[in-house]
Design an enzyme around this catalytic site. Structure first.
Site, PDB file in Angstrom:
ATOM      1  CG  ASP A 129      -2.197   0.636   1.120  1.00 23.55           C
ATOM      2  OD1 ASP A 129      -2.229   1.716   0.523  1.00 23.55           O
ATOM      3  OD2 ASP A 129      -3.195   0.084   1.615  1.00 23.55           O
ATOM      4  CG  ASP A 230      -4.201   5.756   1.004  1.00 23.52           C
ATOM      5  OD1 ASP A 230      -5.138   5.019   1.315  1.00 23.52           O
ATOM      6  OD2 ASP A 230      -4.004   6.877   1.541  1.00 23.52           O
ATOM      7  CD  GLU A 286      -8.812   4.988  -1.162  1.00 15.42           C
ATOM      8  OE1 GLU A 286      -9.664   4.696  -0.321  1.00 15.42           O
ATOM      9  OE2 GLU A 286      -7.813   5.689  -0.888  1.00 15.42           O
ATOM     10  CG  HIS A 358      -8.780  -0.799   5.022  1.00 13.78           C
ATOM     11  ND1 HIS A 358      -8.673  -0.905   3.641  1.00 13.78           N
ATOM     12  CD2 HIS A 358      -8.277   0.420   5.335  1.00 13.78           C
ATOM     13  CE1 HIS A 358      -8.126   0.192   3.161  1.00 13.78           C
ATOM     14  NE2 HIS A 358      -7.877   1.012   4.163  1.00 13.78           N
ATOM     15  CG  ASP A 359     -11.043   2.686   4.192  1.00 15.27           C
ATOM     16  OD1 ASP A 359     -10.474   2.652   5.295  1.00 15.27           O
ATOM     17  OD2 ASP A 359     -10.470   3.035   3.142  1.00 15.27           O
TER      18      ASP A 359
END
Ligand code: GLC
Length: 578
Positions: A129, A230, A286, A358-359
């Site tokens: 990430d 990210d 993302e 995870h969000d």
């Protein structure tokens, strides 16, 4: 389907394609050789919650290595690790203080190298990430930058003078509160799109970009198989910083002012040239707010990344921006339209299929009406996940059918954005109970409770005290129990994943949605030459008739009910071969 209907269907399809060629898409992969990341799924790991081997209460890299056979049993070709770099953990690793070192909580570089090698032995790559929009405020770059207005890193971050002791603009950070923080040392404000402890880097400065590319190349040299990048849409800021249209509280989300600012693609093409080009890696960024119609500029040969996580299908409950208490009810036709638009926009490139990360809240509680059976729901979503066109992403626990965990007080929540959303709701006049209800539904902690390995104390996640409570369903929802049950969600995932990995139609075939206006069924087909696979899912809690014309004579090859009726039962999902 009988032969006459099939021919009729084929003629109708051809006519439809002539009238509107965009109805049929996905042909690009048929012509070119497939890449490794198109052939298998990706498993996402939140290391903090995966497996603790030291008794610290926090998961670690050795825990992941220990469970590689379990991960391999899901037929995946890569693992995406959320950040494991040195971090004060204000945002659980998304606040990085050293881009080229492993946080001691997670282990050492030697543990990392071992994970890469052991994964490789199972034909699994590790995807890192990259958090390049911001660092931690404890990163040495920031400590130097804030020390004066004329140090060598003075313009590595976004510094501005305030307006008469108030922040330079009315921008609200994504986690709530002003996006500006006053710094006594410099007598200036710095911009933070996320938490106060996550100052935004200044990408206009070539030295910043160079340092970031070097960090990414450090991991490539250690043998990683790619990157998840990210919050990339925020790296380019507008030329002028001005107030944005104010919400009731006078602020304006920084997202509305800085996401995908024109010029961003120039930075990203440089990033691609300096880091990605020449490597056999998978890059997926993302990109909240990049719309399906803009995808061609971002992904594929002419774009920057191999694939892009855009948010259109997961944000349908938030048509007025991602403030949780302004959420609207889930509407199936919106969900389907978002997915179909993205499938269409990536017909010549590729798409990362995801329903959880995870969000996000757990999908069994997010996309189905209240009262839905969670096991059926988990399998229904898996059926869509593995039959759309693209690389399926499985988020840890999703393959076990994990559900949301509602804590009964805001103090029990660790997630910084849950606290910010709670404060926003309270400031908007909601009671404690009302504000908490939205946190329970949408909190990122829903996805962060520890993995449930077995029925022993703390679900086998740790011998110590878990950093976040284990979900109270762990005695029945866990990897050990489910691997011994043929009908479990886990074994359903394993079978479907094998099926997808060996199906040319599912990997390469065109996508076409049927019955788009239905608020009950999601039906789509995948076609390759004369082969056709059709997915049908009932999103309601009642029986729904199957339109005979579509399924007459079709053969069921997968389903979340053992038998078959001539209608779809509540949450029933079927894959047909035609
Ligand atoms: C991304 C991450 C999220 C993090 C944020 C700030 O959205 O997925 O977990 O909080 O960026 O880095």
């Amino acid at each position: 389907m009988n032969r006459r209907n099939f021919i009729k269907g084929a003629i109708a399809l051809t006519v439809a394609a002539m009238i509107n060629p965009t109805e049929l898409f996905g042909t690009a992969t048929a012509a070119t050789a497939l890449k490794w990341w198109q052939k298998k799924s990706v498993y996402q790991i939140y290391p903090k919650s995966f497996l603790d081997t030291t008794g610290s209460g926090t998961g670690d890299l050795r825990g992941i290595t220990r469970r590689l056979d379990y991960i391999a049993s899901l037929g995946v070709g890569a693992i995406w690790l959320t950040p494991v770099y040195v971090s004060p953990m204000v945002d659980n690793g998304y606040d990085i203080a050293d881009y080229t070192a492993i946080d001691p909580r997670f282990g050492t570089l030697a543990d990392f190298d071992e994970l890469v090698a052991e994964a490789k032995a199972r034909d699994i790559r590790i995807i890192m990430d990259l958090v390049f929009n911001h660092t931690s405020d404890k990163h040495p770059w920031f400590i130097e930058s804030k020390s004066s207005r004329d140090n060598p890193k003075a313009d590595w971050y976004i510094w501005r003078d305030g307006k008469k002791n108030s922040a330079p603009t009315n921008w609200r950070s994504i986690f709530g509160g002003s996006a500006w923080q006053w710094c006594d040392e410099r007598q200036q404000f710095y911009l933070h799109s996320f938490a106060t402890a996550q100052p935004d880097l200044n990408w206009e400065n070539p030295a910043v970009r160079r340092a970031l590319y070097d960090a990414a190349n450090f991991w490539l040299n250690r043998g990683v198989g790619g990157f998840r990048i990210d919050a990339i849409v925020y790296i380019k800021k507008p030329r002028n910083f001005v107030d944005g249209p104010a919400d009731a509280d006078g602020t304006c989300s920084v997202h509305n002012m800085t996401a995908a600012t024109p010029g961003i693609l120039d930075f990203l093409h440089e990033f691609r040239r300096e880091v990605f080009d020449g490597h056999d890696i998978f890059t997926v960024a993302e990109a909240n707010s990049v719309k399906p119609e803009d995808l061609p500029a971002w992904v594929g040969e002419r774009g920057v990344f191999n694939a892009l996580f855009e948010f259109s299908h997961v944000n349908i409950m938030f048509p007025h921006g991602e403030v949780w208490h302004r959420a609207e009810l889930f509407k199936l036709s919106d969900f389907k339209r978002a997915l179909s638009d993205s499938q269409r926009a990536t017909r010549d490139s590729w798409y990362p299929i995801y329903f959880e990360n995870h969000d996000k809240p757990r999908s069994v509680d997010n996309f189905f009406p209240h009262g839905t059976d969670k096991i059926l729901a988990a399998k229904a979503l898996a059926t869509i996940l593995f039959t759309l066109r693209g690389t399926p992403f499985i988020y840890q626990g999703q393959e076990l059918g994990f559900a949301n965990a509602a804590f009964d007080s805001i103090d029990a929540y660790d997630d910084i954005s849950s606290r910010g959303q709670y404060d926003l709701a309270r400031a908007d006049g909601l009671s404690d109970k009302e504000a908490l209800r939205f946190v329970q539904k949408f909190s990122r902690d829903n996805a962060r409770t520890p993995m449930q390995w077995d029925s022993s104390p703390n679900a086998g996640f740790t011998d110590g005290k878990p950093w976040l409570p284990v979900h109270d369903d762990f005695a029945t929802v866990n990897a050990d129990v489910e691997s011994r049950d043929e009908n479990s969600v886990l074994n359903f995932y394993r079978r479907l994943s094998d099926f997808r990995n060996s199906s040319d139609v599912l990997i390469r075939g065109d996508y076409r949605e049927l019955l788009p206006a239905s608020e009950e069924l999601y039906v789509f087909e995948r076609t390759l030459a004369d082969k056709k696979i059709c997915t049908a899912v009932n999103f309601t809690t009642h029986d729904v008739a199957i339109p005979a014309k579509i399924f007459d004579g079709a053969r069921k090859i997968f389903g979340n009910y053992p038998d078959e009726k001539n209608f779809l039962r509540p949450t029933e999902a079927i894959i047909y071969e035609l």
